[in-house]
Design an enzyme around this catalytic site. Sequence first.
Site, PDB file in Angstrom:
ATOM      1  CG  ASP A   1      66.586  26.766  16.369  1.00  0.00           C
ATOM      2  OD1 ASP A   1      67.380  27.633  16.000  1.00  0.00           O
ATOM      3  OD2 ASP A   1      65.515  26.512  15.781  1.00  0.00           O
TER       4      ASP A   1
ATOM      5  CG  ASP B   1      62.042  31.572  13.398  1.00  0.00           C
ATOM      6  OD1 ASP B   1      61.364  32.456  13.958  1.00  0.00           O
ATOM      7  OD2 ASP B   1      61.745  31.066  12.310  1.00  0.00           O
TER       8      ASP B   1
HETATM    9  N1  PLP Z   1      68.638  34.030  10.096  1.00  0.00           N
HETATM   10  C1  PLP Z   1      67.580  34.795   9.781  1.00  0.00           C
HETATM   11  C2  PLP Z   1      67.800  36.044   9.019  1.00  0.00           C
HETATM   12  C3  PLP Z   1      66.290  34.416  10.165  1.00  0.00           C
HETATM   13  O1  PLP Z   1      65.244  35.187   9.837  1.00  0.00           O
HETATM   14  C4  PLP Z   1      66.112  33.212  10.889  1.00  0.00           C
HETATM   15  C5  PLP Z   1      64.792  32.782  11.316  1.00  0.00           C
HETATM   16  O2  PLP Z   1      63.834  33.530  11.380  1.00  0.00           O
HETATM   17  C6  PLP Z   1      67.241  32.454  11.197  1.00  0.00           C
HETATM   18  C7  PLP Z   1      68.486  32.882  10.786  1.00  0.00           C
HETATM   19  C8  PLP Z   1      67.149  31.156  11.927  1.00  0.00           C
HETATM   20  O3  PLP Z   1      67.102  31.332  13.296  1.00  0.00           O
HETATM   21  P1  PLP Z   1      67.116  30.089  14.263  1.00  0.00           P
HETATM   22  O4  PLP Z   1      68.501  29.508  14.246  1.00  0.00           O
HETATM   23  O5  PLP Z   1      66.735  30.674  15.588  1.00  0.00           O
HETATM   24  O6  PLP Z   1      66.095  29.135  13.742  1.00  0.00           O
HETATM   25 CA    CA Z   2      65.169  27.184  13.771  1.00  0.00          CA
END
Ligand code: PLP
Ligand code: CA
Length: 304
Positions: free
Chosen positions: A27, A29
């Site tokens: 993943d 973030d």
């Molecule tokens: N969608 C948006 C708009 C976000 O800002 C984030 C995280 O910053 C995510 C989804 C989640 O991303 P990930 O699946 O990489 O944690």
């Molecule tokens: Ca995440």
Amino acid sequence: TASGGCQKIRGAQLHELLESKHNVLFDCDGVIWNGETAVAGAPEVVRALKQRGKRVFFVTNNCTRPRQSYVQKFARLGFADVDEQEIFSSAYCSAAYLRDMATFSGKVFAIGCPGVHAELRDAGISVVEEEEDGPDVNISNCALDPDVRAVLVGYDEKFSFMKLAKACCYLRDSECLFLATDPDPWHPLRGGRITPGSGSLTAALETASSRKATVIGKPSRFMFECIASQFDLDPESSLMVGDRLETDIVFGVNCGLSTVLTLTGVSTFEQAQVYKDSDEPKKKDFVPDYVVESIADFLEALEE
Ligand code: PLP
Ligand code: CA
């Protein structure tokens, strides 16, 4: 997998786990970076895994950027060797879903960021252009495009009543597909604030349309199938590393992958334990096999 799950590991045990896997799905973030800051050691971990012949994929529910812009973000944050083909975002996978669906033709009404629109166009899908509605335009007299055959909802900071109302009109036709990029309820921002996620916008449209969206992003299996359709990928030799139990870990469980929760993001060890101790059988899907403090722990484990 670990007995009962939720096993904190590092060092030799983590070394053994990584040895047993050929593919690592990260993943983004909360795992690889937090916003615009790389998790300490993450670029080195990605490099070290690749040097050892592992295949690395990035699986993000963030639909706001097209793939190419992720390549730039990886480079900017110090990841020297990440390729566009390794990045699977909910926007890219939503576009791939529609592109590969033999029975789909027509236009898409997309609620979402530029990332969603760009990926749809890259996949050769026609998108209904958003026009500025004039002062006298409302939902009873606005123009609707008769060629729309799908509504796709993703994160949209310009979400509006008119977008919701138009999407709702399109969805009155039961033949019109209803897709959501991801189910994420909210996301952490710097300074302790949060921003509503795609899931909250999808919920509004689900209520208004009395329909349920097909979710493309994690925890849906589709993102794994999307990777597997391009790379020969065996679930048994794949590891999913995430920071959110309700999306990343459930995704891993749904796809038959071993799962690692990393504590640099949204979910806590305590929340994982609550799921583990729950009497509801379904809650077991939220329990990671393993827990690490940070993916930086992978580095010393690889060097063991
Ligand atoms: N969608 C948006 C708009 C976000 O800002 C984030 C995280 O910053 C995510 C989804 C989640 O991303 P990930 O699946 O990489 O944690
Ligand atoms: Ca995440």
